[in-house]
Motif scaffolding. Structure first.
Motif, PDB file in Angstrom:
ATOM      1  N   SER A 211       0.826  -1.212   0.000  1.00 48.21           N
ATOM      2  CA  SER A 211       0.000   0.000   0.000  1.00 48.21           C
ATOM      3  C   SER A 211       0.859   1.260   0.000  1.00 48.21           C
ATOM      4  N   LEU A 212       1.881   1.297   0.835  1.00 50.52           N
ATOM      5  CA  LEU A 212       2.743   2.478   0.895  1.00 50.52           C
ATOM      6  C   LEU A 212       3.502   2.687  -0.412  1.00 50.52           C
ATOM      7  N   VAL A 213       3.956   1.587  -1.011  1.00 51.08           N
ATOM      8  CA  VAL A 213       4.661   1.710  -2.293  1.00 51.08           C
ATOM      9  C   VAL A 213       3.725   2.290  -3.345  1.00 51.08           C
ATOM     10  N   ARG A 214       2.502   1.792  -3.414  1.00 48.74           N
ATOM     11  CA  ARG A 214       1.541   2.278  -4.413  1.00 48.74           C
ATOM     12  C   ARG A 214       1.168   3.741  -4.173  1.00 48.74           C
ATOM     13  N   LEU A 215       1.162   4.150  -2.914  1.00 48.11           N
ATOM     14  CA  LEU A 215       0.850   5.543  -2.589  1.00 48.11           C
ATOM     15  C   LEU A 215       2.051   6.461  -2.804  1.00 48.11           C
ATOM     16  N   GLY A 216       3.206   5.878  -3.077  1.00 55.62           N
ATOM     17  CA  GLY A 216       4.400   6.692  -3.274  1.00 55.62           C
ATOM     18  C   GLY A 216       4.943   7.302  -1.993  1.00 55.62           C
ATOM     19  N   LEU A 217       4.714   6.621  -0.854  1.00 55.26           N
ATOM     20  CA  LEU A 217       5.133   7.148   0.443  1.00 55.26           C
ATOM     21  C   LEU A 217       6.271   6.314   1.024  1.00 55.26           C
ATOM     22  N   THR A 218       7.158   6.977   1.744  1.00 59.70           N
ATOM     23  CA  THR A 218       8.209   6.270   2.457  1.00 59.70           C
ATOM     24  C   THR A 218       8.530   7.030   3.737  1.00 59.70           C
ATOM     25  N   THR A 219       9.509   6.532   4.484  1.00 56.96           N
ATOM     26  CA  THR A 219       9.843   7.060   5.805  1.00 56.96           C
ATOM     27  C   THR A 219      10.265   8.524   5.747  1.00 56.96           C
ATOM     28  N   SER A 220       9.782   9.313   6.700  1.00 57.46           N
ATOM     29  CA  SER A 220      10.210  10.705   6.819  1.00 57.46           C
ATOM     30  C   SER A 220      11.706  10.766   7.121  1.00 57.46           C
ATOM     31  N   ARG A 221      12.380  11.723   6.507  1.00 59.66           N
ATOM     32  CA  ARG A 221      13.811  11.915   6.742  1.00 59.66           C
ATOM     33  C   ARG A 221      14.083  13.067   7.701  1.00 59.66           C
ATOM     34  N   VAL A 222      13.053  13.608   8.315  1.00 61.94           N
ATOM     35  CA  VAL A 222      13.215  14.689   9.283  1.00 61.94           C
ATOM     36  C   VAL A 222      13.545  14.084  10.649  1.00 61.94           C
ATOM     37  N   ARG A 223      14.661  14.421  11.209  1.00 66.99           N
ATOM     38  CA  ARG A 223      15.092  14.049  12.545  1.00 66.99           C
ATOM     39  C   ARG A 223      15.286  12.547  12.746  1.00 66.99           C
ATOM     40  N   THR A 224      14.242  11.876  13.222  1.00 69.85           N
ATOM     41  CA  THR A 224      14.377  10.532  13.794  1.00 69.85           C
ATOM     42  C   THR A 224      15.028   9.534  12.856  1.00 69.85           C
ATOM     43  N   PHE A 225      14.590   9.507  11.603  1.00 73.53           N
ATOM     44  CA  PHE A 225      15.083   8.491  10.675  1.00 73.53           C
ATOM     45  C   PHE A 225      15.918   9.097   9.553  1.00 73.53           C
ATOM     46  N   ALA A 226      16.602  10.181   9.875  1.00 72.15           N
ATOM     47  CA  ALA A 226      17.565  10.728   8.915  1.00 72.15           C
ATOM     48  C   ALA A 226      18.654   9.701   8.663  1.00 72.15           C
ATOM     49  N   ALA A 227      19.254   9.749   7.475  1.00 71.77           N
ATOM     50  CA  ALA A 227      20.304   8.795   7.125  1.00 71.77           C
ATOM     51  C   ALA A 227      21.451   8.868   8.124  1.00 71.77           C
ATOM     52  N   PRO A 228      22.126   7.738   8.385  1.00 71.14           N
ATOM     53  CA  PRO A 228      23.265   7.748   9.307  1.00 71.14           C
ATOM     54  C   PRO A 228      24.348   8.729   8.845  1.00 71.14           C
ATOM     55  N   LEU A 229      25.073   9.270   9.787  1.00 65.37           N
ATOM     56  CA  LEU A 229      26.186  10.157   9.450  1.00 65.37           C
ATOM     57  C   LEU A 229      27.240   9.374   8.665  1.00 65.37           C
ATOM     58  N   PRO A 230      27.886  10.017   7.704  1.00 67.63           N
ATOM     59  CA  PRO A 230      28.860   9.301   6.869  1.00 67.63           C
ATOM     60  C   PRO A 230      30.094   8.883   7.666  1.00 67.63           C
ATOM     61  N   LYS A 231      30.228   7.598   7.846  1.00 73.36           N
ATOM     62  CA  LYS A 231      31.403   7.051   8.536  1.00 73.36           C
ATOM     63  C   LYS A 231      31.491   5.571   8.200  1.00 73.36           C
ATOM     64  N   HIS A 232      32.630   4.976   8.412  1.00 72.58           N
ATOM     65  CA  HIS A 232      32.799   3.558   8.110  1.00 72.58           C
ATOM     66  C   HIS A 232      32.176   2.712   9.214  1.00 72.58           C
ATOM     67  N   VAL A 233      31.483   1.660   8.819  1.00 76.66           N
ATOM     68  CA  VAL A 233      30.903   0.700   9.756  1.00 76.66           C
ATOM     69  C   VAL A 233      31.439  -0.678   9.396  1.00 76.66           C
ATOM     70  N   THR A 234      32.054  -1.356  10.345  1.00 73.70           N
ATOM     71  CA  THR A 234      32.654  -2.657  10.095  1.00 73.70           C
ATOM     72  C   THR A 234      31.739  -3.768  10.602  1.00 73.70           C
ATOM     73  N   PHE A 235      31.531  -4.806   9.772  1.00 71.93           N
ATOM     74  CA  PHE A 235      30.701  -5.938  10.142  1.00 71.93           C
ATOM     75  C   PHE A 235      31.550  -7.202  10.226  1.00 71.93           C
TER      76      PHE A 235
END
Length: 248
Positions: A211-235
């Motif tokens: 439903s969300l895909v068809r509505l063209g909606l995705t997660t808000s990027r304001v504050r809480t779910f902004a993309a992680p800060l650019p840095k290396h992450v090791t797994f």
């Protein structure tokens, strides 16, 4: 449309069952890709295992190198949804919240039947964070380990049905939510026993993601779910750093 459905544990048989439930719920034209983490617990039944599984799921999704339109987190009450929302540019749906939101459309209050009692606080906290506890009549555990759902499904069914019955008769729940991704496929049998709506989280999450895909909606990027800060992450697997904004 392509949806990734990510198992929280490393048990391939459970991934296969989740995959089957997701495909049954998907609309024509929706491709389901079921993913199993490469490391982590064989089943998730506590905070430590849930936190490890959350990292493993993020790593597995970050390594998926084809376009996709949405992600379903197939773990009930488990960690990882917020992290996936940060790194994915597409909708991310958690089966815990998806099942509860669906249940609220079907009755006044819902109840959750899950596996072990130690997982009840995790489910409660996930519902609390989502603002859904006011409509939750109760969470009951059937004292069935997660892996028993695969290894002894018939023996597992009776205690699950019994706890669901107590949710209806004693806690006054009007809708039952299946509180484990490994319970996918049990909804029809419990519904027949109790004559109340029974909501499978995997199926609900697939429908909501579509439903969300068809509505063209995705997660808000304001504050809480902004993309992680650019840095290396090791797994542990040696995978490259997480790529913020992966997806379609």
């Amino acid at each position: 449309m392509r949806l990734l459905v990510v198992n929280v544990n490393t048990t391939e048989a459970m991934t296969a069952e989740i995959d089957r439930a997701a495909r049954l719920a998907a609309s024509p034209g929706t491709e389901i890709v079921a993913l199993t983490p490469d490391f982590g617990p064989a089943s998730v039944e506590g905070n430590y295992e849930s936190l490890v599984a959350g990292v493993a799921m993020c790593e597995r999704v970050a390594r998926y190198d084809q376009p996709y339109d949405g992600v379903v987190l197939a773990g009930y009450g488990d960690h990882g949804r917020e992290a996936l929302q940060e790194i994915c540019s597409v909708p991310v749906i958690d089966i815990t919240e998806a099942s509860a939101m669906t249940a609220m459309l079907l009755g006044h209050r819902f109840g959750v039947v899950t596996t072990l009692d130690r997982t009840v606080p995790l489910i409660h906290d996930r519902l609390l964070v989502a603002g859904l506890t006011a409509r939750c009549a109760g969470i009951r555990a059937a004292d069935v380990p997660v892996l028993a759902l695969e290894n002894a499904p018939e023996a597992s069914l009776d205690p699950i049905v019994e706890q669901a019955r107590l949710l209806v008769e004693q806690d006054r729940a009007e809708v039952i939510c299946l509180g484990c991704g490994g319970m996918a496929g049990l909804a029809d049998r419990i519904r027949d026993e109790l004559s109340v709506p029974v909501v499978d989280g995997v199926a609900s999450a697939v429908a909501q993601a579509e439903s969300l895909v068809r509505l063209g909606l995705t997660t808000s990027r304001v504050r809480t779910f902004a993309a992680p800060l650019p840095k290396h992450v090791t797994f542990p697997s040696g995978a490259p750093a997480l790529r913020a904004g992966v997806g379609a």
